[in-house]
Design an enzyme around this catalytic site. Structure first.
Site, PDB file in Angstrom:
ATOM      1  N   ARG A  15       1.096  -1.377  -0.397  1.00 27.28           N
ATOM      2  CA  ARG A  15       0.218  -0.469   0.017  1.00 27.28           C
ATOM      3  C   ARG A  15       0.947   1.415   0.007  1.00 27.28           C
ATOM      4  O   ARG A  15       1.537   1.528   0.504  1.00 27.28           O
ATOM      5  CB  ARG A  15      -0.951   0.177   0.703  1.00 27.28           C
ATOM      6  CG  ARG A  15      -2.135  -0.607   1.341  1.00 27.28           C
ATOM      7  CD  ARG A  15      -2.860  -0.606   2.694  1.00 27.28           C
ATOM      8  NE  ARG A  15      -1.659  -1.633   3.361  1.00 27.28           N
ATOM      9  CZ  ARG A  15      -2.214  -1.673   4.533  1.00 27.28           C
ATOM     10  NH1 ARG A  15      -3.756  -1.826   5.107  1.00 27.28           N
ATOM     11  NH2 ARG A  15      -1.624  -2.441   6.516  1.00 27.28           N
ATOM     12  N   LYS A  74       1.835   1.633   7.176  1.00 30.41           N
ATOM     13  CA  LYS A  74       2.335   0.862   7.937  1.00 30.41           C
ATOM     14  C   LYS A  74       2.759   1.289   9.668  1.00 30.41           C
ATOM     15  O   LYS A  74       3.942   2.718   9.174  1.00 30.41           O
ATOM     16  CB  LYS A  74       2.825  -0.599   8.214  1.00 30.41           C
ATOM     17  CG  LYS A  74       1.698  -1.329   7.799  1.00 30.41           C
ATOM     18  CD  LYS A  74       0.618  -1.276   8.489  1.00 30.41           C
ATOM     19  CE  LYS A  74       1.174  -2.160   9.607  1.00 30.41           C
ATOM     20  NZ  LYS A  74      -0.073  -3.005  10.760  1.00 30.41           N
ATOM     21  N   TYR A  93      -0.796   4.230  10.343  1.00 31.81           N
ATOM     22  CA  TYR A  93      -1.560   3.427  11.500  1.00 31.81           C
ATOM     23  C   TYR A  93      -0.233   2.739  12.266  1.00 31.81           C
ATOM     24  O   TYR A  93       0.925   2.884  11.598  1.00 31.81           O
ATOM     25  CB  TYR A  93      -1.667   2.318  10.841  1.00 31.81           C
ATOM     26  CG  TYR A  93      -3.098   1.946  10.059  1.00 31.81           C
ATOM     27  CD1 TYR A  93      -4.359   2.695  10.913  1.00 31.81           C
ATOM     28  CD2 TYR A  93      -3.108   2.295   8.812  1.00 31.81           C
ATOM     29  CE1 TYR A  93      -5.443   2.238  10.317  1.00 31.81           C
ATOM     30  CE2 TYR A  93      -4.564   2.394   8.093  1.00 31.81           C
ATOM     31  CZ  TYR A  93      -5.806   2.424   8.729  1.00 31.81           C
ATOM     32  OH  TYR A  93      -6.878   1.955   8.617  1.00 31.81           O
ATOM     33  N   HIS A  95      -0.694   1.909  16.370  1.00 31.25           N
ATOM     34  CA  HIS A  95      -1.160   0.613  16.927  1.00 31.25           C
ATOM     35  C   HIS A  95       0.583   0.338  18.236  1.00 31.25           C
ATOM     36  O   HIS A  95       0.423  -0.865  18.202  1.00 31.25           O
ATOM     37  CB  HIS A  95      -1.159  -1.069  16.157  1.00 31.25           C
ATOM     38  CG  HIS A  95      -1.937  -0.692  15.086  1.00 31.25           C
ATOM     39  ND1 HIS A  95      -3.213  -0.901  15.189  1.00 31.25           N
ATOM     40  CD2 HIS A  95      -2.333  -0.694  13.814  1.00 31.25           C
ATOM     41  CE1 HIS A  95      -4.081  -0.794  14.192  1.00 31.25           C
ATOM     42  NE2 HIS A  95      -3.328  -0.316  13.314  1.00 31.25           N
ATOM     43  N   GLU A 117      -5.853   5.274  13.646  1.00 25.55           N
ATOM     44  CA  GLU A 117      -6.910   4.131  14.323  1.00 25.55           C
ATOM     45  C   GLU A 117      -7.264   4.336  15.494  1.00 25.55           C
ATOM     46  O   GLU A 117      -8.769   3.178  16.009  1.00 25.55           O
ATOM     47  CB  GLU A 117      -6.098   2.594  14.765  1.00 25.55           C
ATOM     48  CG  GLU A 117      -5.106   2.243  16.084  1.00 25.55           C
ATOM     49  CD  GLU A 117      -3.551   3.242  15.598  1.00 25.55           C
ATOM     50  OE1 GLU A 117      -2.713   2.543  16.612  1.00 25.55           O
ATOM     51  OE2 GLU A 117      -3.454   3.557  14.422  1.00 25.55           O
ATOM     52  N   ASP A 268      -3.167  -6.919  14.993  1.00 27.49           N
ATOM     53  CA  ASP A 268      -1.964  -5.251  14.632  1.00 27.49           C
ATOM     54  C   ASP A 268      -2.924  -4.670  16.065  1.00 27.49           C
ATOM     55  O   ASP A 268      -1.571  -3.955  16.855  1.00 27.49           O
ATOM     56  CB  ASP A 268      -3.184  -4.671  13.675  1.00 27.49           C
ATOM     57  CG  ASP A 268      -2.390  -5.191  12.642  1.00 27.49           C
ATOM     58  OD1 ASP A 268      -1.202  -4.672  12.419  1.00 27.49           O
ATOM     59  OD2 ASP A 268      -3.116  -4.348  11.733  1.00 27.49           O
TER      60      ASP A 268
END
Length: 373
Positions: A15, A74, A93, A95, A117, A268
């Site tokens: 991505r 990510k 993101y 996490h 997120e 995740d």
């Protein structure tokens, strides 16, 4: 603002954080956009697609060293920690409740880390939702594939055939992931059960899924009974910004059918199966007690053309707000975006992250006095 888009270097991550269409919107807003060479290729966006709309193609060093805000998909991995720097905004993101080394790297760098997120609107997670939709829809596909006998599965077709019963799919969690997993599992012809703890949510699912699923109140006893009878179990549990609860124990796994499959979409955030650990697209499964575990930590990365477009659709308005107004004014104007800020000036500003790692928590107001904006 100078906005940089970094190429993803996590294994099997294709991505990219911004489509050419998104880049053009930012450029039309008066901002400078630079993207790392080849960053969009995995999502079928060659460099030329970006240069046509006025985006600069630059090196990885230029992206990180010259950008006021870096966009990623990510979380940074170890090789990228040294690139994080004070005064820069990282929007991706993260996490980090499940990743203490990254949390400490963000703190030590002085970067301002904003997590897709944890942006929250009336209890919903608008920037996580599109990837949750993708991961939810991928989960039954992955489970169905690894149920095949040559791959170590039970040798069962989820949809069955006339005269042969379909497979049993149990989905733990009835949120965005769970709903989308149910849609695909039903489409495959499986018998589907969803466990959730919200009666209101179950009433909604009963309506939108036209009564085609079994809806059960989630409890330790009910999970154990449901898992034991399942051919495929999908973990779709989410506590925003926090570690996922371990709802399926090792003992429950041991009691499952030989060759059954579990897909942990919550990986995740640490995973909701006691036996889970992250895997990759290149090596997606392992076996515990004769049960196949699929725990790929970036499932949507396997379908990057779909995922990249869906992600930009969701994130672009927030990127535009930060670029236009600056972070402080943007979060002051939008409480949803304020909840996305996890680390500022070496301080953890998201309580669940601080709690997960035993770190001090500083409310965002203590770092960015929003009322003064």
């Amino acid at each position: 603002m100078r906005i940089g888009v970094a190429k993803e270097i996590k294994p099997d991550e294709y991505r990219v954080a911004l489509t050419p269409a998104g880049a053009l919107e930012l450029i039309n807003g008066g901002h400078e956009v630079a993207i790392e060479t080849g960053a969009g290729v995995g999502s079928a966006f060659p460099d030329e697609a970006y240069t046509r709309v006025g985006t600069q193609i630059v090196s990885v060093d230029d992206v990180w060293e010259r950008s006021d805000m870096v966009l990623k998909v990510k979380e940074p991995i170890v090789e990228e920690y040294a690139r994080l720097r004070e005064g820069q905004i990282l929007f991706t993101y993260l996490h980090i409740a499940a990743d203490e080394p990254l949390t400490r790297a963000l703190i030590d760098s002085g970067v301002t880390a904003v997590a897709y997120e944890t942006v929250e609107v009336r209890g919903g997670l608008p920037l996580l939702a599109p990837m949750s939709e993708v991961a939810g829809r991928l989960a039954p596909q992955a489970g169905a594939y690894f149920l095949e006998k040559p791959l170590g599965g039970r040798g069962l077709l989820l949809g069955g055939v006339p005269g042969v019963a379909p497979g049993r799919v149990v989905i733990i969690g009835g949120g965005v992931v769970g709903y989308n997993a149910a849609v695909i599992a039903l489409g495959l012809g499986a018998q589907v059960t969803i466990l959730d703890r919200s009666i209101d949510r179950m009433r909604h699912l009963e309506e939108v899924l036209s009564g085609r699923v079994t809806l059960l109140m989630s409890s330790s006893l009910q999970i154990a009974a449901s898992v034991e009878d399942a051919d495929l179990v999908i973990g779709a549990v989410l506590v925003p910004g926090a570690l996922a609860p371990k709802l399926v124990t090792r003992e429950m796994i041991a009691g499952m059918k030989e060759g059954a499959v579990v897909v942990d979409v919550a990986i995740d955030q640490g995973g909701c199966f006691e036996t889970s650990h992250p895997t990759t697209h290149a090596d997606p499964v392992y076996v515990v007690d004769d049960v196949t575990h699929y725990c790929v930590a970036n499932m949507p990365g396997g379908v990057p053309v779909t995922s990249t477009k869906a992600l930009t659709n969701a994130t672009l308005p927030y990127v535009e707000a930060i670029a236009r107004d600056g972070l402080r004014a943007a979060v002051a104007a939008d409480p949803a975006l304020a909840k996305g800020v996890n680390v500022v000036e070496g301080k953890v500003t998201y309580e669940a992250v601080a709690e997960a790692h035993g770190l001090d928590y500083t409310p965002l107001e203590g770092v960015l006095p929003l009322s003064a904006v």
